[in-house]
Design a protein around this motif. Structure first.
Motif, PDB file in Angstrom:
ATOM      1  N   ASP B  80       0.792  -1.281   0.174  1.00 20.84           N
ATOM      2  CA  ASP B  80       0.075   0.048   0.060  1.00 20.84           C
ATOM      3  C   ASP B  80       0.923   1.203  -0.080  1.00 20.84           C
ATOM      4  O   ASP B  80       0.384   1.967  -0.665  1.00 20.84           O
ATOM      5  CB  ASP B  80      -1.166  -0.147   1.101  1.00 20.84           C
ATOM      6  CG  ASP B  80      -0.518  -0.685   2.477  1.00 20.84           C
ATOM      7  OD1 ASP B  80       0.928  -0.797   2.667  1.00 20.84           O
ATOM      8  OD2 ASP B  80      -1.022  -0.762   3.473  1.00 20.84           O
ATOM      9  N   TRP B  81       1.847   1.198   0.689  1.00 22.19           N
ATOM     10  CA  TRP B  81       2.735   2.435   0.646  1.00 22.19           C
ATOM     11  C   TRP B  81       3.453   2.570  -0.460  1.00 22.19           C
ATOM     12  O   TRP B  81       3.485   3.687  -1.207  1.00 22.19           O
ATOM     13  CB  TRP B  81       4.067   2.211   1.617  1.00 22.19           C
ATOM     14  CG  TRP B  81       3.645   1.884   3.124  1.00 22.19           C
ATOM     15  CD1 TRP B  81       3.885   0.776   3.656  1.00 22.19           C
ATOM     16  CD2 TRP B  81       2.811   2.766   3.978  1.00 22.19           C
ATOM     17  NE1 TRP B  81       3.281   0.845   5.086  1.00 22.19           N
ATOM     18  CE2 TRP B  81       2.629   1.848   5.224  1.00 22.19           C
ATOM     19  CE3 TRP B  81       2.305   4.038   3.920  1.00 22.19           C
ATOM     20  CZ2 TRP B  81       1.959   2.444   6.239  1.00 22.19           C
ATOM     21  CZ3 TRP B  81       1.275   4.164   5.035  1.00 22.19           C
ATOM     22  CH2 TRP B  81       1.385   3.578   6.282  1.00 22.19           C
ATOM     23  N   ASP B  86       3.952   5.425  -5.534  1.00 28.99           N
ATOM     24  CA  ASP B  86       3.792   5.485  -7.164  1.00 28.99           C
ATOM     25  C   ASP B  86       3.032   6.624  -7.673  1.00 28.99           C
ATOM     26  O   ASP B  86       3.273   7.413  -8.623  1.00 28.99           O
ATOM     27  CB  ASP B  86       3.349   4.250  -7.775  1.00 28.99           C
ATOM     28  CG  ASP B  86       4.430   2.994  -7.763  1.00 28.99           C
ATOM     29  OD1 ASP B  86       5.732   3.371  -7.466  1.00 28.99           O
ATOM     30  OD2 ASP B  86       4.137   1.890  -8.057  1.00 28.99           O
ATOM     31  N   ILE B  87       1.824   6.843  -6.927  1.00 28.78           N
ATOM     32  CA  ILE B  87       1.040   8.007  -7.283  1.00 28.78           C
ATOM     33  C   ILE B  87       1.163   9.188  -7.360  1.00 28.78           C
ATOM     34  O   ILE B  87       1.350  10.127  -7.992  1.00 28.78           O
ATOM     35  CB  ILE B  87      -0.459   7.502  -6.705  1.00 28.78           C
ATOM     36  CG1 ILE B  87      -1.246   6.308  -7.383  1.00 28.78           C
ATOM     37  CG2 ILE B  87      -1.380   8.851  -7.071  1.00 28.78           C
ATOM     38  CD1 ILE B  87      -2.282   6.014  -6.238  1.00 28.78           C
ATOM     39  N   LYS B  88       2.041   9.279  -5.937  1.00 29.01           N
ATOM     40  CA  LYS B  88       2.369  10.908  -5.436  1.00 29.01           C
ATOM     41  C   LYS B  88       3.590  11.227  -6.440  1.00 29.01           C
ATOM     42  O   LYS B  88       3.671  12.464  -6.667  1.00 29.01           O
ATOM     43  CB  LYS B  88       2.796  10.531  -4.021  1.00 29.01           C
ATOM     44  CG  LYS B  88       2.453  12.065  -3.376  1.00 29.01           C
ATOM     45  CD  LYS B  88       2.461  11.502  -1.697  1.00 29.01           C
ATOM     46  CE  LYS B  88       3.768  11.323  -1.268  1.00 29.01           C
ATOM     47  NZ  LYS B  88       3.928  11.075   0.264  1.00 29.01           N
ATOM     48  N   ALA B 170      -4.289   8.206  -2.576  1.00 27.84           N
ATOM     49  CA  ALA B 170      -3.288   9.200  -2.803  1.00 27.84           C
ATOM     50  C   ALA B 170      -3.539   9.924  -3.883  1.00 27.84           C
ATOM     51  O   ALA B 170      -2.915  11.131  -4.146  1.00 27.84           O
ATOM     52  CB  ALA B 170      -1.969   8.273  -3.053  1.00 27.84           C
ATOM     53  N   PHE B 171      -4.678   9.546  -4.946  1.00 26.63           N
ATOM     54  CA  PHE B 171      -4.894  10.496  -6.081  1.00 26.63           C
ATOM     55  C   PHE B 171      -5.712  11.908  -5.545  1.00 26.63           C
ATOM     56  O   PHE B 171      -5.341  12.794  -6.258  1.00 26.63           O
ATOM     57  CB  PHE B 171      -5.971   9.884  -6.980  1.00 26.63           C
ATOM     58  CG  PHE B 171      -5.448   8.758  -7.768  1.00 26.63           C
ATOM     59  CD1 PHE B 171      -4.723   8.926  -8.813  1.00 26.63           C
ATOM     60  CD2 PHE B 171      -5.809   7.416  -7.797  1.00 26.63           C
ATOM     61  CE1 PHE B 171      -4.064   8.322  -9.697  1.00 26.63           C
ATOM     62  CE2 PHE B 171      -5.243   6.553  -8.773  1.00 26.63           C
ATOM     63  CZ  PHE B 171      -4.444   7.070  -9.587  1.00 26.63           C
ATOM     64  N   TRP B 172      -6.319  11.859  -4.445  1.00 26.98           N
ATOM     65  CA  TRP B 172      -6.826  12.954  -3.830  1.00 26.98           C
ATOM     66  C   TRP B 172      -6.067  13.635  -2.692  1.00 26.98           C
ATOM     67  O   TRP B 172      -6.236  14.859  -2.358  1.00 26.98           O
ATOM     68  CB  TRP B 172      -8.538  12.519  -3.278  1.00 26.98           C
ATOM     69  CG  TRP B 172      -9.182  12.190  -4.542  1.00 26.98           C
ATOM     70  CD1 TRP B 172      -9.914  12.860  -5.216  1.00 26.98           C
ATOM     71  CD2 TRP B 172      -9.352  10.806  -5.076  1.00 26.98           C
ATOM     72  NE1 TRP B 172     -10.565  12.358  -6.089  1.00 26.98           N
ATOM     73  CE2 TRP B 172     -10.112  10.925  -6.126  1.00 26.98           C
ATOM     74  CE3 TRP B 172      -8.933   9.637  -4.784  1.00 26.98           C
ATOM     75  CZ2 TRP B 172     -10.661  10.028  -6.822  1.00 26.98           C
ATOM     76  CZ3 TRP B 172      -9.543   8.382  -5.585  1.00 26.98           C
ATOM     77  CH2 TRP B 172     -10.225   8.566  -6.598  1.00 26.98           C
ATOM     78  N   LEU B 174      -2.593  13.960  -0.090  1.00 26.95           N
ATOM     79  CA  LEU B 174      -1.387  13.830  -0.189  1.00 26.95           C
ATOM     80  C   LEU B 174      -0.691  12.799   0.813  1.00 26.95           C
ATOM     81  O   LEU B 174       0.213  12.079   0.202  1.00 26.95           O
ATOM     82  CB  LEU B 174      -0.857  15.148   0.197  1.00 26.95           C
ATOM     83  CG  LEU B 174       0.608  15.990  -0.405  1.00 26.95           C
ATOM     84  CD1 LEU B 174       0.491  15.700  -1.854  1.00 26.95           C
ATOM     85  CD2 LEU B 174       1.001  17.213   0.055  1.00 26.95           C
ATOM     86  N   GLU B 175      -1.214  12.822   1.849  1.00 28.24           N
ATOM     87  CA  GLU B 175      -0.713  11.902   3.054  1.00 28.24           C
ATOM     88  C   GLU B 175      -1.762  10.872   3.239  1.00 28.24           C
ATOM     89  O   GLU B 175      -2.702  11.176   3.931  1.00 28.24           O
ATOM     90  CB  GLU B 175      -0.113  12.626   4.180  1.00 28.24           C
ATOM     91  CG  GLU B 175       0.525  12.171   5.210  1.00 28.24           C
ATOM     92  CD  GLU B 175       1.799  11.536   4.743  1.00 28.24           C
ATOM     93  OE1 GLU B 175       1.690  10.481   4.637  1.00 28.24           O
ATOM     94  OE2 GLU B 175       2.673  12.503   4.544  1.00 28.24           O
ATOM     95  N   VAL B 176      -1.549   9.729   2.823  1.00 27.44           N
ATOM     96  CA  VAL B 176      -2.415   8.669   3.059  1.00 27.44           C
ATOM     97  C   VAL B 176      -1.988   7.830   4.232  1.00 27.44           C
ATOM     98  O   VAL B 176      -2.628   6.716   4.629  1.00 27.44           O
ATOM     99  CB  VAL B 176      -2.546   7.607   1.839  1.00 27.44           C
ATOM    100  CG1 VAL B 176      -3.295   8.514   0.730  1.00 27.44           C
ATOM    101  CG2 VAL B 176      -1.301   7.126   1.389  1.00 27.44           C
ATOM    102  N   ALA B 177      -0.948   8.015   4.811  1.00 29.07           N
ATOM    103  CA  ALA B 177      -0.327   7.072   6.017  1.00 29.07           C
ATOM    104  C   ALA B 177      -1.471   6.888   7.185  1.00 29.07           C
ATOM    105  O   ALA B 177      -1.784   5.903   7.646  1.00 29.07           O
ATOM    106  CB  ALA B 177       0.759   7.602   6.482  1.00 29.07           C
ATOM    107  N   THR B 178      -2.011   8.045   7.687  1.00 29.36           N
ATOM    108  CA  THR B 178      -2.931   8.061   8.542  1.00 29.36           C
ATOM    109  C   THR B 178      -4.151   7.456   8.182  1.00 29.36           C
ATOM    110  O   THR B 178      -4.641   6.547   9.135  1.00 29.36           O
ATOM    111  CB  THR B 178      -3.438   9.436   8.865  1.00 29.36           C
ATOM    112  OG1 THR B 178      -3.704  10.226   7.881  1.00 29.36           O
ATOM    113  CG2 THR B 178      -2.390  10.064   9.819  1.00 29.36           C
TER     114      THR B 178
END
Lengths: 282, 267
Positions: B80-81, B86-88, B170-172, B174-178
Motif C-alpha cells: 500500500d505504501w 507511485d501515485i504521488k 493518494a490521488f486525492w 497528499l498523505e495517506v499514511a494516517t
C-alpha cells in the motif's frame, strides 16, 4: 587563600550554570523549531493524534473483552489493568514525543554522512541527536493516557497519597530514561551495520509487552523481559506503587538500579561507537 | 498473460533481497504473540470451567497461532505504501502508456512478496509451533483443510484489494499514511486479530457479520479450528467470494475515477 578558593568555586558554579542555561536555551530553540514545523501540517498533525487515540482505544477494548470473560488476570482486576495500560501509553507517548523520531533518524544520519555536520557543531553530539526534534502530538496522547489513569483510579475507588503520586511521576521518568538509553544503544549499532533501523523498530514493538500485567509471565521470557530488557518493570512498577499493589519496595529498587546500569552502559556504548565513526560520503 | 509471469519473477527477485529483514520481522513478531498466549494461559488458570466463551485453552492458543499463519500468507505490508508513493511521485504514468494493467501488476508483486515472506517465516514459525505443539490444533479432516486453503486465497485477494483501494486515496490526498493506519486499526479489531470475534457480545458479533472484516482473518482461522459447521462452509466461502468481487469492483471504480483526477506530478 581561602577567599581565593571560594571565588574559584563560585566561578566554577557560574560557568556550569551558564552551560546548563546555554543548553536549555538551545533546547527551547529546538522546541520552537518543532512547533513551527508541526504548524505547517495542521491536518496531518491532528490525524496522527486520531490514529494514536484509536490504537489506544483498541488496546482498551481488548482488556474490556477479556474482562467480559474473567474478573482477574493473576491478581490484577479490570481497572488495575486499565491503569496499567494508561501508564504504559503515558510512558510510550512521552518517549515518542521526546526521543523516537530522533533516535530512529540516527542511522539515516550515519548512512548519509549528515552526522559529520553534527559532530562539527559546538554542542554535545549526544544532546543534539537525542533532542533535535519534538513530536508534539505525543504530549496530547500522553494527556489522554493521564485521563484514562485518572478514570481507572476513580473506578477503583482509590485515592493515592501525595507520596504515591510523586513516586509514580519519578518512576515514569525512570521508565522513559530506560527506553531512551536502550534505544540509543540499539541505534548506535548503526555505526556497525546499516540494518539498525529494523532493530530499533523491533524494539519499539516490544513496548506492547509493557502494557500487560507482569504476573502473567513465567520462565525465561519473564527473566529476559525483567532483567535484560525490563519491559515488564517499566510500567508495572509505577502502577503497583500507585494502586498499593507492590509486593515489596525491592521492585522499585530493582527498577532504579537497572535504570542506572542501562544509562551508564548507553554512555559507554555511545562513546565506543563514536570512536568507530568514519563518515560515509565522499 | 506471459508478461505477468515476468512481473512475478521480477517481484520474487526484488523481494529476495529483503529475506533477512523478513526473518527479523517474523521472529520479532513471535514475541508479542508469546505475550498474548501467556496472558490467556493466566486467564484460563483462573477459570474453573476451563472455557472462555466456547473456547478451550488449546483452541484459544491455536486461534492465535493460525492467525499468525494466515497473516504470513495474506497480510499486506509494503504494497500500500508503494502504490501511494507511485501515485504521488508520478510513477504510474508509465503504466498508462504500457500495455499492462496496474492492478494486475501490483497483484503479481503482492503475490511474489507473500511467497518469499511465507518461505522465510516458515523456519521461525514452525519452530515456534513445535514448542507449543501440545496446544496446537490441526484441521479436523482433509476437506476442512481444503476449504481453509480456498478461504486463505480469498482472504489474500480481499486484503490486497482493500489495501489497493485505500492506497488509491493518494490521488486525492497528499498523505495517506494516517488513513491506512486507521483502516488497519479497524481491521485489527473487527477482523479478529486481537481476539476471536465470537467471544464478543453476540449482538456485536452478529453486526460484524454484515461487514467484510471477519473475512479478512477470522473466517479462515475458524475453518481451520473446525468451528465452522460443514454445512455452513460453502455458504461462508460464497459470501467471502462475493466480498472479493465487491472489493474488486470498488477498486476498479476508484481507479478509473482517480486516473481522471491524476495530473502526473513530476512525471
Amino acid at each position: 587563600m581561602n577567599d581565593e578558593r571560594q571565588i574559584s568555586d563560585a566561578e566554577f558554579l557560574a560557568a556550569r550554570g551558564g552551560r546548563v542555561r546555554h543548553y536549555l536555551s538551545l533546547y527551547a530553540a529546538l522546541w520552537r523549531n518543532s512547533v513551527i514545523r508541526e504548524l505547517g501540517f495542521k491536518v496531518n498533525f491532528l490525524m496522527w493524534i486520531v490514529v494514536e487515540a484509536l490504537w489506544f482505544a483498541l488496546q482498551l477494548t481488548f482488556i474490556g473483552v477479556l474482562y467480559l470473560h474473567t474478573d482477574h488476570i493473576g491478581t490484577w482486576t479490570k481497572w488495575q489493568v486499565v491503569a496499567l495500560m494508561g501508564t504504559s501509553h503515558l510512558i510510550q507517548q512521552l518517549f515518542t514525543a521526546l526521543f523516537l523520531t530522533n533516535l530512529t533518524a540516527l542511522s539515516e544520519h550515519i548512512r548519509t554522512g549528515k552526522l559529520d555536520f553534527m559532530l562539527l557543531l559546538p554542542v554535545n553530539t549526544r544532546f543534539l541527536i537525542s533532542f533535535r526534534q519534538v513530536d508534539l502530538g505525543g504530549f496530547v496522547n500522553a494527556a489522554s493516557a493521564l485521563c484514562v489513569i485518572g478514570y481507572a483510579l476513580h473506578r477503583l475507588g482509590h485515592t493515592p497519597g501525595i507520596a504515591q503520586f510523586a513516586g509514580f511521576a519519578v518512576l515514569v521518568v525512570v521508565g522513559i530514561l530506560i527506553h531512551y538509553s536502550l534505544m540509543l544503544m540499539l541505534s548506535a549499532t548503526s555505526f556497525w551495520t546499516v540494518r539498525a533501523q529494523g532493530i530499533v523498530w523491533g524494539y519499539y514493538n516490544l513496548f506492547n509487552i509493557a502494557r500487560l500485567p507482569d504476573e502473567a509471565f513465567r520462565g525465561p521470557f519473564k527473566a529476559v523481559f525483567t532483567y535484560a530488557l525490563p519491559m515488564l518493570l517499566v510500567s508495572n512498577v509505577p502502577v503497583k506503587l500507585l494502586v498499593d499493589k507492590l509486593g515489596s519496595p525491592l521492585e522499585i529498587l530493582l527498577l532504579v538500579t537497572l535504570a542506572v546500569l542501562i544509562c551508564v552502559a548507553s554512555e559507554i556504548v555511545w562513546r565506543t561507537a563514536l570512536k568507530r565513526y568514519t563518515s560515509a560520503s565522499s | 498473460m506471459e508478461k505477468y509471469w515476468h512481473v512475478l519473477n521480477i517481484g520474487l527477485q526484488n523481494t529476495l533481497v529483503y529475506r533477512l529483514n523478513f526473518l527479523f520481522r517474523a521472529t520479532f513478531g513471535l514475541i508479542p504473540l508469546t505475550a498474548t498466549i501467556f496472558v490467556w494461559r493466566t486467564i484460563y488458570a483462573g477459570k474453573t470451567d476451563g472455557r472462555v466463551g466456547s473456547y478451550e485453552l488449546a483452541q484459544m492458543v491455536s486461534y492465535y497461532l493460525v492467525v499468525t499463519i494466515v497473516d504470513a500468507l495474506t497480510a499486506v505490508t509494503e504494497d500500500d505504501w508503494q502504490i501511494a508513493a507511485d501515485i504521488k511521485d508520478g510513477n504510474i504514468s508509465q503504466f498508462l502508456l504500457k500495455p499492462m494493467d496496474y492492478l494486475t501488476y501490483r497483484l503479481c508483486l503482492f503475490g511474489a512478496g507473500r511467497l518469499v515472506y511465507a518461505v522465510v517465516a516458515l523456519v521461525p514459525t514452525v519452530a515456534f509451533l513445535w514448542l507449543l505443539r501440545a496446544d496446537f490444533v490441526l484441521p479436523p479432516d482433509a476437506a476442512t483443510a481444503g476449504w481453509f486453503i480456498v478461504s486463505v486465497g480469498l482472504t489474500a485477494l480481499l486484503q490486497f484489494l482493500m489495501s489497493f483501494t485505500l492506497a488509491l486515496l493518494a490521488f486525492w490526498v497528499l498523505e495517506v499514511a494516517t488513513f491506512i493506519f486507521i483502516a488497519f486499526a479497524f481491521e485489527y479489531l473487527a477482523g479478529g486479530h486481537l481476539f476471536p470475534l465470537d467471544i464478543l457480545p453476540p449482538a456485536v458479533a452478529a453486526l460484524l457479520d454484515y461487514t467484510p472484516f471477519p473475512y479478512l482473518t477470522y473466517f479462515p482461522v475458524s475453518i481451520w479450528l473446525g468451528r465452522v459447521p460443514a454445512d455452513a462452509l460453502p455458504h461462508g466461502v460464497l459470501v467471502q467470494l462475493l466480498w472479493v468481487v465487491a472489493a474488486y469492483a470498488l477498486a476498479r471504480l476508484v481507479w478509473s475515477r482517480g486516473i481522471r483526477k491524476y495530473s502526473a506530478v513530476g512525471g
